[in-house]
Motif scaffolding. Structure first.
Motif, PDB file in Angstrom:
ATOM      1  N   PHE A   1     -14.658 -13.299 -18.967  1.00  0.00           N
ATOM      2  CA  PHE A   1     -14.527 -11.976 -19.581  1.00  0.00           C
ATOM      3  C   PHE A   1     -13.835 -11.011 -18.606  1.00  0.00           C
ATOM      4  CE2 PHE A   1     -18.372 -13.981 -21.301  1.00  0.00           C
ATOM      5  CZ  PHE A   1     -18.127 -13.916 -22.656  1.00  0.00           C
ATOM      6  N   PRO A   2     -12.598 -11.298 -18.227  1.00  0.00           N
ATOM      7  CA  PRO A   2     -11.966 -10.495 -17.179  1.00  0.00           C
ATOM      8  C   PRO A   2     -11.805  -9.017 -17.515  1.00  0.00           C
ATOM      9  CG  PRO A   2     -10.364 -11.963 -18.212  1.00  0.00           C
ATOM     10  CD  PRO A   2     -11.715 -12.338 -18.746  1.00  0.00           C
ATOM     11  N   THR A   3     -11.575  -8.684 -18.765  1.00  0.00           N
ATOM     12  CA  THR A   3     -11.424  -7.260 -19.096  1.00  0.00           C
ATOM     13  C   THR A   3     -12.768  -6.576 -19.316  1.00  0.00           C
ATOM     14  OG1 THR A   3     -11.088  -7.809 -21.432  1.00  0.00           O
ATOM     15  CG2 THR A   3      -9.118  -7.531 -20.086  1.00  0.00           C
ATOM     16  N   ASP A   4     -13.763  -7.319 -19.770  1.00  0.00           N
ATOM     17  CA  ASP A   4     -15.091  -6.754 -20.023  1.00  0.00           C
ATOM     18  C   ASP A   4     -15.940  -6.656 -18.765  1.00  0.00           C
ATOM     19  OD1 ASP A   4     -14.787  -6.497 -22.859  1.00  0.00           O
ATOM     20  OD2 ASP A   4     -15.087  -8.658 -23.029  1.00  0.00           O
ATOM     21  N   PHE A   5     -15.693  -7.538 -17.811  1.00  0.00           N
ATOM     22  CA  PHE A   5     -16.540  -7.616 -16.626  1.00  0.00           C
ATOM     23  C   PHE A   5     -16.031  -6.638 -15.565  1.00  0.00           C
ATOM     24  CE2 PHE A   5     -18.838  -9.819 -13.157  1.00  0.00           C
ATOM     25  CZ  PHE A   5     -20.077  -9.911 -13.765  1.00  0.00           C
ATOM     26  N   THR A   6     -16.209  -5.375 -15.863  1.00  0.00           N
ATOM     27  CA  THR A   6     -15.785  -4.297 -14.965  1.00  0.00           C
ATOM     28  C   THR A   6     -16.732  -4.223 -13.766  1.00  0.00           C
ATOM     29  OG1 THR A   6     -17.174  -2.676 -16.078  1.00  0.00           O
ATOM     30  CG2 THR A   6     -14.915  -2.971 -16.940  1.00  0.00           C
ATOM     31  N   ALA A   7     -16.396  -3.366 -12.830  1.00  0.00           N
ATOM     32  CA  ALA A   7     -17.263  -3.174 -11.668  1.00  0.00           C
ATOM     33  C   ALA A   7     -18.650  -2.689 -12.099  1.00  0.00           C
ATOM     34  CB  ALA A   7     -16.634  -2.185 -10.695  1.00  0.00           C
ATOM     35  N   GLU A   8     -18.702  -1.834 -13.093  1.00  0.00           N
ATOM     36  CA  GLU A   8     -19.983  -1.322 -13.591  1.00  0.00           C
ATOM     37  C   GLU A   8     -20.816  -2.431 -14.235  1.00  0.00           C
ATOM     38  OE1 GLU A   8     -21.342   2.657 -15.966  1.00  0.00           O
ATOM     39  OE2 GLU A   8     -19.742   1.475 -16.893  1.00  0.00           O
ATOM     40  N   VAL A   9     -20.162  -3.278 -15.012  1.00  0.00           N
ATOM     41  CA  VAL A   9     -20.850  -4.412 -15.642  1.00  0.00           C
ATOM     42  C   VAL A   9     -21.313  -5.392 -14.571  1.00  0.00           C
ATOM     43  CG1 VAL A   9     -20.565  -6.389 -17.199  1.00  0.00           C
ATOM     44  CG2 VAL A   9     -19.619  -4.146 -17.829  1.00  0.00           C
ATOM     45  N   HIS A  10     -20.443  -5.648 -13.619  1.00  0.00           N
ATOM     46  CA  HIS A  10     -20.798  -6.547 -12.517  1.00  0.00           C
ATOM     47  C   HIS A  10     -22.040  -6.031 -11.789  1.00  0.00           C
ATOM     48  CE1 HIS A  10     -19.293  -8.938  -8.749  1.00  0.00           C
ATOM     49  NE2 HIS A  10     -20.574  -9.065  -8.943  1.00  0.00           N
ATOM     50  N   GLU A  11     -22.048  -4.755 -11.481  1.00  0.00           N
ATOM     51  CA  GLU A  11     -23.176  -4.162 -10.766  1.00  0.00           C
ATOM     52  C   GLU A  11     -24.473  -4.278 -11.574  1.00  0.00           C
ATOM     53  OE1 GLU A  11     -24.349  -0.020  -8.469  1.00  0.00           O
ATOM     54  OE2 GLU A  11     -22.698  -0.014  -9.895  1.00  0.00           O
ATOM     55  N   ALA A  12     -24.411  -3.990 -12.871  1.00  0.00           N
ATOM     56  CA  ALA A  12     -25.608  -4.063 -13.717  1.00  0.00           C
ATOM     57  C   ALA A  12     -26.107  -5.500 -13.830  1.00  0.00           C
ATOM     58  CB  ALA A  12     -25.316  -3.481 -15.096  1.00  0.00           C
ATOM     59  N   TRP A  13     -25.188  -6.446 -14.028  1.00  0.00           N
ATOM     60  CA  TRP A  13     -25.600  -7.845 -14.152  1.00  0.00           C
ATOM     61  C   TRP A  13     -26.087  -8.404 -12.822  1.00  0.00           C
ATOM     62  CZ3 TRP A  13     -26.669 -11.653 -17.578  1.00  0.00           C
ATOM     63  CH2 TRP A  13     -26.608 -11.279 -18.913  1.00  0.00           C
ATOM     64  N   ASP A  14     -25.489  -7.987 -11.744  1.00  0.00           N
ATOM     65  CA  ASP A  14     -25.965  -8.423 -10.427  1.00  0.00           C
ATOM     66  C   ASP A  14     -27.398  -7.936 -10.205  1.00  0.00           C
ATOM     67  OD1 ASP A  14     -25.782  -9.635  -7.858  1.00  0.00           O
ATOM     68  OD2 ASP A  14     -25.233  -7.709  -6.980  1.00  0.00           O
ATOM     69  N   LYS A  15     -27.654  -6.702 -10.547  1.00  0.00           N
ATOM     70  CA  LYS A  15     -28.999  -6.147 -10.402  1.00  0.00           C
ATOM     71  C   LYS A  15     -29.977  -6.867 -11.327  1.00  0.00           C
ATOM     72  CE  LYS A  15     -31.357  -1.662 -10.283  1.00  0.00           C
ATOM     73  NZ  LYS A  15     -31.158  -0.204 -10.505  1.00  0.00           N
ATOM     74  N   PHE A  16     -29.578  -7.095 -12.565  1.00  0.00           N
ATOM     75  CA  PHE A  16     -30.418  -7.800 -13.537  1.00  0.00           C
ATOM     76  C   PHE A  16     -30.760  -9.198 -13.031  1.00  0.00           C
ATOM     77  CE2 PHE A  16     -30.471 -10.527 -17.449  1.00  0.00           C
ATOM     78  CZ  PHE A  16     -31.688 -10.095 -17.962  1.00  0.00           C
ATOM     79  N   MET A  17     -29.768  -9.927 -12.565  1.00  0.00           N
ATOM     80  CA  MET A  17     -30.007 -11.284 -12.083  1.00  0.00           C
ATOM     81  C   MET A  17     -30.835 -11.282 -10.796  1.00  0.00           C
ATOM     82  SD  MET A  17     -28.869 -13.167 -14.472  1.00  0.00           S
ATOM     83  CE  MET A  17     -29.111 -14.756 -13.670  1.00  0.00           C
ATOM     84  N   SER A  18     -30.681 -10.277  -9.976  1.00  0.00           N
ATOM     85  CA  SER A  18     -31.524 -10.150  -8.779  1.00  0.00           C
ATOM     86  C   SER A  18     -32.980  -9.947  -9.160  1.00  0.00           C
ATOM     87  CB  SER A  18     -31.054  -8.995  -7.899  1.00  0.00           C
ATOM     88  OG  SER A  18     -29.805  -9.274  -7.345  1.00  0.00           O
ATOM     89  N   ILE A  19     -33.202  -9.145 -10.183  1.00  0.00           N
ATOM     90  CA  ILE A  19     -34.564  -8.924 -10.678  1.00  0.00           C
ATOM     91  C   ILE A  19     -35.130 -10.229 -11.233  1.00  0.00           C
ATOM     92  CG2 ILE A  19     -35.945  -7.743 -12.431  1.00  0.00           C
ATOM     93  CD1 ILE A  19     -33.987  -5.317 -12.029  1.00  0.00           C
ATOM     94  N   LEU A  20     -34.334 -10.950 -12.013  1.00  0.00           N
ATOM     95  CA  LEU A  20     -34.793 -12.237 -12.540  1.00  0.00           C
ATOM     96  C   LEU A  20     -35.149 -13.190 -11.410  1.00  0.00           C
ATOM     97  CD1 LEU A  20     -32.417 -13.102 -15.535  1.00  0.00           C
ATOM     98  CD2 LEU A  20     -34.571 -11.869 -15.550  1.00  0.00           C
ATOM     99  N   SER A  21     -34.279 -13.282 -10.418  1.00  0.00           N
ATOM    100  CA  SER A  21     -34.526 -14.170  -9.282  1.00  0.00           C
ATOM    101  C   SER A  21     -35.813 -13.785  -8.569  1.00  0.00           C
ATOM    102  CB  SER A  21     -33.361 -14.124  -8.286  1.00  0.00           C
ATOM    103  OG  SER A  21     -32.210 -14.659  -8.871  1.00  0.00           O
ATOM    104  N   SER A  22     -36.019 -12.518  -8.388  1.00  0.00           N
ATOM    105  CA  SER A  22     -37.223 -12.024  -7.712  1.00  0.00           C
ATOM    106  C   SER A  22     -38.475 -12.379  -8.514  1.00  0.00           C
ATOM    107  CB  SER A  22     -37.109 -10.514  -7.521  1.00  0.00           C
ATOM    108  OG  SER A  22     -38.276 -10.013  -6.928  1.00  0.00           O
TER     109      SER A  22
END
Length: 142
Positions: A114-135
């Motif tokens: 999803f190169p056009t959808d996966f903006t820096a803002e989306v990346h940041e939110a998903w990174d945080k979400f996945m970090s929470i899941l991992s935790s």
């Protein structure tokens, strides 16, 4: 750490785009994981790990289904992930670092698909979400 309202909206919006491709995304994520971090293959000695195998597709679907369940329960992640955490900690005994490795591979897969959808803002939110899941998934290890 918790997601802010706008981050939850971003995660849910991206999931809506991902859901129809969940099996393919899950399979690609696992293939990326095994290629980049070959030590993770040790948890799958009985799997056919060749590109696109039925076992990779099935497990990729399970992983993305779990992510989808987490998205659906985004306001109650801990209770939604309790059984999965117990399974990985007590029965499968997966090294918790692998959750972070898988998270990274999922983010790379999303960026590639999803190169056009996966903006820096989306990346940041998903990174945080996945970090929470991992935790949360590592809670039972403590």
């Amino acid at each position: 750490m918790s997601l802010m309202k706008n981050e939850r909206a971003i995660v849910m919006s991206m999931w809506d785009k991902m859901a129809s491709q969940a099996e393919a995304i899950g399979t690609e994520t696992l293939e990326r994981l095994f290629c980049s971090y070959p030590q993770t293959k040790t948890y799958f000695p009985h799997f056919d790990l060749h590109h696109g195998s039925q076992q990779l597709r099935a497990h990729g679907s399970k992983i993305l289904a779990a992510v989808g369940d987490a998205v659906k329960n985004i306001d109650n992640l801990e209770s939604a992930l309790t059984k999965l955490s117990e399974l990985h900690a007590y029965i499968l005994r997966v090294d918790p670092v692998n959750f972070k490795l898988l998270s990274h591979c999922l983010l790379v897969t999303l960026a590639a698909r999803f190169p056009t959808d996966f903006t820096a803002e989306v990346h940041e939110a998903w990174d945080k979400f996945m970090s929470i899941l991992s935790s949360i998934l590592t809670e039972k290890y403590r």
